[in-house]
Design a protein around this motif. Structure first.
Motif, PDB file in Angstrom:
ATOM      1  N   GLU A  22       0.830  -1.207   0.000  1.00  0.00           N
ATOM      2  CA  GLU A  22       0.000   0.000   0.000  1.00  0.00           C
ATOM      3  C   GLU A  22       0.866   1.259   0.000  1.00  0.00           C
ATOM      4  OE1 GLU A  22      -2.567  -0.538   3.369  1.00  0.00           O
ATOM      5  OE2 GLU A  22      -3.900  -1.885   2.273  1.00  0.00           O
ATOM      6  N   ARG A  23       1.939   1.196  -0.781  1.00  0.00           N
ATOM      7  CA  ARG A  23       2.878   2.327  -0.927  1.00  0.00           C
ATOM      8  C   ARG A  23       3.552   2.719   0.388  1.00  0.00           C
ATOM      9  NH1 ARG A  23       2.296   4.482  -6.018  1.00  0.00           N
ATOM     10  NH2 ARG A  23       0.360   3.944  -7.103  1.00  0.00           N
ATOM     11  N   THR A  24       3.637   1.763   1.317  1.00  0.00           N
ATOM     12  CA  THR A  24       4.316   2.006   2.594  1.00  0.00           C
ATOM     13  C   THR A  24       5.775   2.382   2.365  1.00  0.00           C
ATOM     14  OG1 THR A  24       2.901   0.468   3.793  1.00  0.00           O
ATOM     15  CG2 THR A  24       5.059   0.900   4.753  1.00  0.00           C
ATOM     16  N   THR A  25       6.273   3.317   3.141  1.00  0.00           N
ATOM     17  CA  THR A  25       7.690   3.664   3.104  1.00  0.00           C
ATOM     18  C   THR A  25       8.494   2.498   3.677  1.00  0.00           C
ATOM     19  OG1 THR A  25       7.272   6.036   3.302  1.00  0.00           O
ATOM     20  CG2 THR A  25       9.451   5.244   3.987  1.00  0.00           C
ATOM     21  N   ILE A  26       9.408   1.976   2.907  1.00  0.00           N
ATOM     22  CA  ILE A  26      10.198   0.833   3.377  1.00  0.00           C
ATOM     23  C   ILE A  26      11.602   1.246   3.831  1.00  0.00           C
ATOM     24  CG2 ILE A  26       8.919  -0.854   2.025  1.00  0.00           C
ATOM     25  CD1 ILE A  26      11.119  -0.811  -0.062  1.00  0.00           C
ATOM     26  N   ASP A  32      18.003   2.536   7.920  1.00  0.00           N
ATOM     27  CA  ASP A  32      17.258   1.490   7.206  1.00  0.00           C
ATOM     28  C   ASP A  32      17.939   1.141   5.893  1.00  0.00           C
ATOM     29  OD1 ASP A  32      15.298   1.312   9.148  1.00  0.00           O
ATOM     30  OD2 ASP A  32      13.891   2.640   8.114  1.00  0.00           O
ATOM     31  N   ARG A  33      18.315   2.170   5.158  1.00  0.00           N
ATOM     32  CA  ARG A  33      18.943   1.928   3.851  1.00  0.00           C
ATOM     33  C   ARG A  33      20.256   1.158   4.021  1.00  0.00           C
ATOM     34  NH1 ARG A  33      15.865   6.655   2.580  1.00  0.00           N
ATOM     35  NH2 ARG A  33      17.137   7.980   3.935  1.00  0.00           N
ATOM     36  N   LEU A  79      16.863 -11.907   1.744  1.00  0.00           N
ATOM     37  CA  LEU A  79      17.014 -10.451   1.778  1.00  0.00           C
ATOM     38  C   LEU A  79      15.777  -9.778   2.361  1.00  0.00           C
ATOM     39  CD1 LEU A  79      18.485  -7.813   0.945  1.00  0.00           C
ATOM     40  CD2 LEU A  79      17.449  -8.085  -1.325  1.00  0.00           C
ATOM     41  N   LEU A  80      14.609 -10.091   1.832  1.00  0.00           N
ATOM     42  CA  LEU A  80      13.391  -9.363   2.192  1.00  0.00           C
ATOM     43  C   LEU A  80      12.834  -9.780   3.551  1.00  0.00           C
ATOM     44  CD1 LEU A  80      11.565  -9.227  -1.257  1.00  0.00           C
ATOM     45  CD2 LEU A  80      13.189  -7.609  -0.253  1.00  0.00           C
ATOM     46  N   THR A  81      12.868 -11.089   3.849  1.00  0.00           N
ATOM     47  CA  THR A  81      12.353 -11.531   5.145  1.00  0.00           C
ATOM     48  C   THR A  81      13.221 -11.009   6.277  1.00  0.00           C
ATOM     49  OG1 THR A  81      11.439 -13.535   4.137  1.00  0.00           O
ATOM     50  CG2 THR A  81      11.723 -13.543   6.527  1.00  0.00           C
ATOM     51  N   GLY A  82      14.541 -11.087   6.089  1.00  0.00           N
ATOM     52  CA  GLY A  82      15.445 -10.584   7.118  1.00  0.00           C
ATOM     53  C   GLY A  82      15.311  -9.095   7.326  1.00  0.00           C
ATOM     54  N   TYR A  83      15.223  -8.349   6.212  1.00  0.00           N
ATOM     55  CA  TYR A  83      15.103  -6.895   6.338  1.00  0.00           C
ATOM     56  C   TYR A  83      13.771  -6.504   6.965  1.00  0.00           C
ATOM     57  CZ  TYR A  83      14.554  -1.992   5.307  1.00  0.00           C
ATOM     58  OH  TYR A  83      14.338  -0.640   5.438  1.00  0.00           O
ATOM     59  N   ALA A  84      12.671  -7.129   6.537  1.00  0.00           N
ATOM     60  CA  ALA A  84      11.347  -6.784   7.064  1.00  0.00           C
ATOM     61  C   ALA A  84      11.274  -7.029   8.570  1.00  0.00           C
ATOM     62  CB  ALA A  84      10.267  -7.583   6.346  1.00  0.00           C
ATOM     63  N   GLY A  85      11.851  -8.143   9.026  1.00  0.00           N
ATOM     64  CA  GLY A  85      11.845  -8.421  10.456  1.00  0.00           C
ATOM     65  C   GLY A  85      12.610  -7.380  11.245  1.00  0.00           C
ATOM     66  N   PHE A  87      13.283  -4.297  10.260  1.00  0.00           N
ATOM     67  CA  PHE A  87      12.553  -3.028  10.124  1.00  0.00           C
ATOM     68  C   PHE A  87      11.399  -2.966  11.125  1.00  0.00           C
ATOM     69  CE2 PHE A  87       9.243  -0.332   8.399  1.00  0.00           C
ATOM     70  CZ  PHE A  87       9.920   0.749   7.846  1.00  0.00           C
ATOM     71  N   ASN A  88      10.617  -4.028  11.217  1.00  0.00           N
ATOM     72  CA  ASN A  88       9.471  -4.041  12.137  1.00  0.00           C
ATOM     73  C   ASN A  88       9.918  -3.942  13.587  1.00  0.00           C
ATOM     74  OD1 ASN A  88       7.691  -4.184  10.025  1.00  0.00           O
ATOM     75  ND2 ASN A  88       7.129  -6.327  10.347  1.00  0.00           N
ATOM     76  N   ARG A  89      10.988  -4.624  13.937  1.00  0.00           N
ATOM     77  CA  ARG A  89      11.474  -4.535  15.320  1.00  0.00           C
ATOM     78  C   ARG A  89      11.962  -3.128  15.630  1.00  0.00           C
ATOM     79  NH1 ARG A  89      13.442  -9.627  13.860  1.00  0.00           N
ATOM     80  NH2 ARG A  89      15.498  -8.768  13.319  1.00  0.00           N
ATOM     81  N   ARG A  90      12.687  -2.551  14.700  1.00  0.00           N
ATOM     82  CA  ARG A  90      13.248  -1.225  14.960  1.00  0.00           C
ATOM     83  C   ARG A  90      12.153  -0.164  15.076  1.00  0.00           C
ATOM     84  NH1 ARG A  90      16.120   3.037  11.135  1.00  0.00           N
ATOM     85  NH2 ARG A  90      16.757   4.458  12.786  1.00  0.00           N
ATOM     86  N   HIS A  91      11.142  -0.252  14.212  1.00  0.00           N
ATOM     87  CA  HIS A  91      10.102   0.779  14.177  1.00  0.00           C
ATOM     88  C   HIS A  91       8.841   0.385  14.940  1.00  0.00           C
ATOM     89  CE1 HIS A  91      12.469   3.207  11.465  1.00  0.00           C
ATOM     90  NE2 HIS A  91      12.626   2.172  10.661  1.00  0.00           N
TER      91      HIS A  91
END
Length: 335
Positions: A22-26, A32-33, A79-85, A87-91
């Motif tokens: 939904e166009r979420t900022t990733i 993050d980058r 790449l994506l599963t590790g980053y998403a996890g 990201f969610n923990r940090r934010h």
């Protein structure tokens, strides 16, 4: 409408696009980058991918990569599963971060490779995340600055790209910079977002179902290449899969591998570490994950292993790839 199967094969060039749900900022900030780039760098360093171009935008990312030692699907999952996890923990958020599954397109190398390098690297300027080409030259969140040498990215394959622009690094970087600058007047390139190309996951078998004749290939929206490229894909699919094959059941694979090494399938779940059990686990993991393109996690309870150890077993099995692939051929002939 059912999802189209992806296509994946070793040494294949892919344009990968990842978008926030939904166009979420990733990517909310440089931390993050940096975390995403560090994970991408790990994959490149391990030989899983060769990275030619990449660009991070607030709610999406582009990658131009060539598959190496493992399937693209497995690398992207890591790449994506590790980053998403992380990201969610940090934010302190929950739920999905990325939109459905990533989009991947197999690229016909000529004439698309350099065009895609330029297209991907100009994304921050078109967004606009940076104001000028000069600012882009030092912007750390694309591969452009690595190609110019203004940001060190030793894991990025800059040599493959630069050697196409000149015989020396200085001349090549100058010619590459001129080439990128010339792309500013071209605007958005929708033809580079959907073509040259075929989607990917699960090996050449994934496109066997597309075999409806040359006209169907040429008109399929997932392929936008020269007639020679389309014909080459058609031939490779037919050579690898001369007839539609039934999906190989895991129980069948386990039974045949265990019989091959001389053990009962129940021995896999007993926690044993005998040479025969270890060998069977390695063979099953290699064939199921690397050859057949399945995820390793569902295989863990079957082998009596932790999910992370399944991939280690698959790497051990790869050392005897010829033996296991020969067995797989015999299994397919008799099932």
């Amino acid at each position: 409408m059912p999802r189209q199967a992806r296509l994946d094969a070793p040494d294949t060039l892919h344009h990968v696009m990842v978008r926030g749900i939904e166009r979420t900022t990733i990517f909310r900030d440089d931390r993050d980058r940096a975390a995403f780039v560090a994970r991408l760098a790990d994959l490149a360093t391990q030989g899983a991918l060769s990275v030619y171009a990449w660009a991070l935008l607030p709610n999406h990312a582009h990658l131009l990569v060539r598959t190496g030692t493992r399937p693209l699907a497995r690398s992207m999952r890591s790449l994506l599963t590790g980053y998403a996890g992380a990201f969610n923990r940090r934010h302190k958020r929950v739920g999905h971060l990325f939109q459905n599954r990533y989009k991947s397109l197999v690229v016909e190398e000529e004439p698309y490779l350099l065009e895609l390098v330029r297209y991907l690297h100009l994304n921050p300027l078109r967004a606009p995340v940076v104001p000028t080409l000069r600012a882009l030259d030092r912007y750390p969140w694309t591969g452009h600055s690595a190609l110019l040498g203004t940001v060190a990215r030793p894991w990025q394959d800059t040599r493959t790209i630069l050697r196409q622009f000149g015989p020396t690094p200085t001349r090549a970087k100058r010619a590459y910079r001129i080439f990128v600058g010339a792309g500013l007047l071209q605007g958005r390139r929708p033809e580079l977002q959907g073509g040259g190309l075929i989607r990917s996951l699960g090996g050449w078998a994934a496109v066997a179902a597309l075999r409806r004749g040359r006209e169907a290939y040429a008109g399929d929206e997932r392929i936008l290449g020269s007639p020679g490229f389309v014909e080459q894909l058609r031939r490779e699919v037919e050579i690898a899969h001369p007839a539609p094959a039934r999906r190989l059941a895991l129980a069948t694979l386990v039974g045949r591998v265990c019989a091959h090494v001389g053990i009962a399938p129940d021995a896999l779940q007993g926690g044993g570490r005998t040479p025969a059990v270890t060998r069977a686990r390695a063979g099953i993991a290699y064939l199921w994950v690397e050859c057949l393109g399945h995820p390793g996690r569902p295989l863990a309870p079957v082998l009596g292993l932790h999910p992370a150890v399944v991939y280690q077993a698959a790497r051990r099995g790869a050392a005897q790839a010829r033996e296991w692939e020969g067995l797989l051929t015999r299994i397919r002939k008799t099932t």
